[in-house]
Design a protein around this motif. Structure first.
Motif, PDB file in Angstrom:
ATOM      1  N   ASP A 147      26.490 -10.604  -4.333  1.00  0.00           N
ATOM      2  CA  ASP A 147      26.811 -11.687  -3.609  1.00  0.00           C
ATOM      3  C   ASP A 147      26.096 -12.894  -3.571  1.00  0.00           C
ATOM      4  O   ASP A 147      26.651 -13.849  -3.682  1.00  0.00           O
ATOM      5  CB  ASP A 147      27.093 -11.216  -2.169  1.00  0.00           C
ATOM      6  N   ALA A 148      24.831 -12.915  -3.542  1.00  0.00           N
ATOM      7  CA  ALA A 148      23.984 -14.058  -3.507  1.00  0.00           C
ATOM      8  C   ALA A 148      23.980 -14.464  -4.711  1.00  0.00           C
ATOM      9  O   ALA A 148      24.008 -15.758  -4.693  1.00  0.00           O
ATOM     10  CB  ALA A 148      22.552 -13.510  -3.203  1.00  0.00           C
ATOM     11  N   ALA A 149      23.922 -13.913  -5.910  1.00  0.00           N
ATOM     12  CA  ALA A 149      24.073 -14.453  -7.463  1.00  0.00           C
ATOM     13  C   ALA A 149      25.323 -15.398  -7.634  1.00  0.00           C
ATOM     14  O   ALA A 149      25.326 -16.043  -8.482  1.00  0.00           O
ATOM     15  CB  ALA A 149      23.734 -13.475  -8.244  1.00  0.00           C
ATOM     16  N   ASP A 150      26.364 -14.732  -6.990  1.00  0.00           N
ATOM     17  CA  ASP A 150      27.665 -15.133  -7.168  1.00  0.00           C
ATOM     18  C   ASP A 150      27.836 -16.745  -6.574  1.00  0.00           C
ATOM     19  O   ASP A 150      28.746 -17.418  -7.227  1.00  0.00           O
ATOM     20  CB  ASP A 150      28.586 -14.248  -6.415  1.00  0.00           C
ATOM     21  N   ASP A 151      27.065 -17.041  -5.843  1.00  0.00           N
ATOM     22  CA  ASP A 151      27.167 -18.410  -5.063  1.00  0.00           C
ATOM     23  C   ASP A 151      25.776 -19.098  -5.082  1.00  0.00           C
ATOM     24  O   ASP A 151      25.773 -20.253  -4.986  1.00  0.00           O
ATOM     25  CB  ASP A 151      27.511 -18.297  -3.730  1.00  0.00           C
ATOM     26  N   ASP A 152      24.677 -18.583  -5.630  1.00  0.00           N
ATOM     27  CA  ASP A 152      23.546 -19.164  -5.599  1.00  0.00           C
ATOM     28  C   ASP A 152      22.729 -19.158  -7.193  1.00  0.00           C
ATOM     29  O   ASP A 152      22.544 -18.263  -7.564  1.00  0.00           O
ATOM     30  CB  ASP A 152      22.355 -18.512  -4.611  1.00  0.00           C
ATOM     31  N   SER A 153      22.848 -20.358  -7.663  1.00  0.00           N
ATOM     32  CA  SER A 153      22.271 -20.233  -9.196  1.00  0.00           C
ATOM     33  C   SER A 153      21.091 -20.004  -9.205  1.00  0.00           C
ATOM     34  O   SER A 153      20.718 -19.628 -10.406  1.00  0.00           O
ATOM     35  CB  SER A 153      22.634 -22.017  -9.828  1.00  0.00           C
ATOM     36  N   ALA A 154      20.242 -19.999  -8.422  1.00  0.00           N
ATOM     37  CA  ALA A 154      18.960 -19.586  -8.543  1.00  0.00           C
ATOM     38  C   ALA A 154      18.644 -18.265  -8.257  1.00  0.00           C
ATOM     39  O   ALA A 154      17.521 -17.492  -8.573  1.00  0.00           O
ATOM     40  CB  ALA A 154      17.857 -20.518  -7.407  1.00  0.00           C
ATOM     41  N   THR A 155      19.551 -17.310  -8.046  1.00  0.00           N
ATOM     42  CA  THR A 155      19.499 -16.010  -7.970  1.00  0.00           C
ATOM     43  C   THR A 155      20.223 -15.047  -9.044  1.00  0.00           C
ATOM     44  O   THR A 155      21.246 -15.676  -9.474  1.00  0.00           O
ATOM     45  CB  THR A 155      20.237 -15.319  -6.696  1.00  0.00           C
ATOM     46  N   GLY A 156      19.511 -14.382  -9.505  1.00  0.00           N
ATOM     47  CA  GLY A 156      20.006 -13.568 -11.015  1.00  0.00           C
ATOM     48  C   GLY A 156      20.488 -12.370 -10.726  1.00  0.00           C
ATOM     49  O   GLY A 156      19.775 -11.558  -9.942  1.00  0.00           O
ATOM     50  N   GLY A 157      21.898 -11.982 -11.069  1.00  0.00           N
ATOM     51  CA  GLY A 157      22.304 -10.528 -10.903  1.00  0.00           C
ATOM     52  C   GLY A 157      21.727  -9.590 -11.796  1.00  0.00           C
ATOM     53  O   GLY A 157      20.835 -10.057 -12.430  1.00  0.00           O
ATOM     54  N   ASP A 207       0.899  -1.316   0.006  1.00  0.00           N
ATOM     55  CA  ASP A 207       0.030   0.055   0.014  1.00  0.00           C
ATOM     56  C   ASP A 207       0.957   1.230  -0.181  1.00  0.00           C
ATOM     57  O   ASP A 207       2.130   1.306  -0.307  1.00  0.00           O
ATOM     58  CB  ASP A 207      -1.047  -0.112   1.141  1.00  0.00           C
ATOM     59  N   SER A 208       0.319   2.148   0.338  1.00  0.00           N
ATOM     60  CA  SER A 208       1.328   3.687   0.094  1.00  0.00           C
ATOM     61  C   SER A 208       2.312   3.651   1.165  1.00  0.00           C
ATOM     62  O   SER A 208       3.029   4.763   1.227  1.00  0.00           O
ATOM     63  CB  SER A 208       0.160   4.830   0.553  1.00  0.00           C
ATOM     64  N   ARG A 209       2.478   2.544   2.323  1.00  0.00           N
ATOM     65  CA  ARG A 209       3.093   3.026   3.187  1.00  0.00           C
ATOM     66  C   ARG A 209       4.043   1.577   3.555  1.00  0.00           C
ATOM     67  O   ARG A 209       5.010   1.351   4.542  1.00  0.00           O
ATOM     68  CB  ARG A 209       2.652   3.283   4.624  1.00  0.00           C
ATOM     69  N   SER A 210       3.832   0.698   2.846  1.00  0.00           N
ATOM     70  CA  SER A 210       4.473  -0.720   3.094  1.00  0.00           C
ATOM     71  C   SER A 210       4.839  -1.471   1.773  1.00  0.00           C
ATOM     72  O   SER A 210       4.388  -1.042   0.462  1.00  0.00           O
ATOM     73  CB  SER A 210       3.716  -1.567   3.905  1.00  0.00           C
ATOM     74  N   VAL A 211       6.025  -2.405   1.748  1.00  0.00           N
ATOM     75  CA  VAL A 211       6.257  -3.304   0.452  1.00  0.00           C
ATOM     76  C   VAL A 211       6.221  -4.764   1.184  1.00  0.00           C
ATOM     77  O   VAL A 211       6.400  -4.844   2.031  1.00  0.00           O
ATOM     78  CB  VAL A 211       7.681  -2.904  -0.006  1.00  0.00           C
ATOM     79  N   ILE A 212       6.096  -5.525   0.142  1.00  0.00           N
ATOM     80  CA  ILE A 212       6.073  -7.018   0.369  1.00  0.00           C
ATOM     81  C   ILE A 212       6.973  -7.625  -0.780  1.00  0.00           C
ATOM     82  O   ILE A 212       6.837  -7.231  -2.178  1.00  0.00           O
ATOM     83  CB  ILE A 212       4.601  -7.619   0.319  1.00  0.00           C
ATOM     84  N   GLY A 213       7.778  -8.553  -0.453  1.00  0.00           N
ATOM     85  CA  GLY A 213       8.171  -9.455  -1.222  1.00  0.00           C
ATOM     86  C   GLY A 213       8.165 -10.857  -0.886  1.00  0.00           C
ATOM     87  O   GLY A 213       8.056 -11.279   0.260  1.00  0.00           O
ATOM     88  N   ILE A 214       8.058 -11.635  -1.942  1.00  0.00           N
ATOM     89  CA  ILE A 214       7.780 -13.313  -1.700  1.00  0.00           C
ATOM     90  C   ILE A 214       8.834 -14.243  -2.306  1.00  0.00           C
ATOM     91  O   ILE A 214       8.936 -13.864  -3.633  1.00  0.00           O
ATOM     92  CB  ILE A 214       6.344 -13.407  -2.038  1.00  0.00           C
ATOM     93  N   ALA A 215       9.359 -15.062  -1.628  1.00  0.00           N
ATOM     94  CA  ALA A 215       9.998 -16.158  -2.431  1.00  0.00           C
ATOM     95  C   ALA A 215       9.322 -17.530  -2.279  1.00  0.00           C
ATOM     96  O   ALA A 215       8.436 -17.483  -1.407  1.00  0.00           O
ATOM     97  CB  ALA A 215      11.410 -16.436  -1.704  1.00  0.00           C
ATOM     98  N   GLY A 263      14.774 -16.701   0.679  1.00  0.00           N
ATOM     99  CA  GLY A 263      14.988 -17.116  -0.636  1.00  0.00           C
ATOM    100  C   GLY A 263      16.214 -18.092  -0.560  1.00  0.00           C
ATOM    101  O   GLY A 263      17.161 -18.041   0.543  1.00  0.00           O
ATOM    102  N   SER A 264      16.595 -18.637  -1.549  1.00  0.00           N
ATOM    103  CA  SER A 264      17.787 -19.707  -1.763  1.00  0.00           C
ATOM    104  C   SER A 264      19.029 -19.022  -1.793  1.00  0.00           C
ATOM    105  O   SER A 264      20.117 -19.432  -1.179  1.00  0.00           O
ATOM    106  CB  SER A 264      17.714 -20.440  -2.916  1.00  0.00           C
TER     107      SER A 264
END
Length: 267
Positions: free
Chosen positions: A213-223, A83-91, A180-181
């Protein structure tokens, strides 16, 4: 009864959109598939980072979705304004995760329309936890969704972060968190780079460093993908509201990070 309207639309007084939908049109809600112990493999999304800044909170996510060893999408957006004051992210299960985000956005909008005032951050986090508990059947079938929620109260610069588990458990995080992974690698990066008075530009750089840094070691993360001009999604929330950092700005910062690392300088 007014022609064209089901009785639920005329008699319901609940301030919960989820409860109203369960009464009026339960078929629109995600639900377990009867007789199937494990659903087929579905695309999954990772990695999300979030932390407090000097003026609120930041949340960022990479753009990759995977299905086993296959990249299912290079452009999925896992971080959204709630909403106008909050954010959500989902794995987790990508399709279900995006559906849960939309339902959560409607839940907050419905409450504000019925009550005439927005929920507190604690109230929003509690509603999200209840939605996860309602999704437990799908999680047991392999379609697990794990969100990260952050925001500020109206008129405040104090950001707050909440993490969850698949059963609906809610946990307030102190300064930063990642899911996330690639979360372990991202948190290791945040431990070294985060500090409580980060200004917006510096905060975006810290988030990009953590995702790289996550993408460098985790194949499921995209840089950051400079060839396709695909940047991580970054949202900032503060007393003035929620804003998405333009992709061009994120790519410029990511380019500076990569150049500094090529020269052996992480400053």
């Amino acid at each position: 009864m007014t022609a064209g309207f089901d009785s639920h639309y005329l008699s319901s007084t609940t301030n919960s959109f989820l409860t109203f939908a369960q009464q009026a049109a339960p078929e629109v809600l995600p639900r377990p598939t009867a007789g199937i112990a494990q659903v087929p493999q579905a695309p999954e999304g990772t990695t999300i980072v979030s932390f407090k800044t000097g003026h609120g909170v930041l949340m960022a996510g990479d753009r990759r979705a995977t299905m086993g060893n296959v990249i299912a999408s290079h452009t999925i957006e896992k971080v959204h304004a709630a909403d106008s004051r909050s954010v959500i992210g989902i794995a987790g299960a990508a399709g279900l995760a995006l559906e849960l985000i939309r339902l959560f956005q409607l839940e907050l909008e419905h409450y504000e329309k019925i009550e005439g005032t927005p929920l507190s951050l604690d109230g929003k986090a509690n509603r999200l936890a209840a939605m996860l508990r309602a999704n437990l059947g799908l999680a047991m079938q392999g379609l697990a969704v794990v969100p990260l929620f952050a925001g500020v109260e109206p008129g405040s610069e104090a950001g707050r972060l909440f993490s969850f588990d698949v059963t609906g458990g809610k946990y307030e995080e102190v300064n930063f968190h990642s899911i996330g992974s690639g979360s372990g690698f991202a948190r290791g990066s945040l431990k070294k780079l985060w500090h409580p008075q980060l200004e917006d530009g510096a905060a975006v750089r810290v988030a990009i460093e953590a995702l790289i840094d996550a993408a460098d070691d985790d194949s499921a993360t995209g840089g950051p993908d400079f060839m396709r001009s695909i940047a991580p999604v970054v949202h900032l929330a503060d007393a003035s509201g929620v804003r998405r950092v333009p992709e061009s700005e994120v790519l410029d910062i990511a380019s500076a990070v990569v150049a500094a690392r090529a020269e052996g300088d992480r400053s």
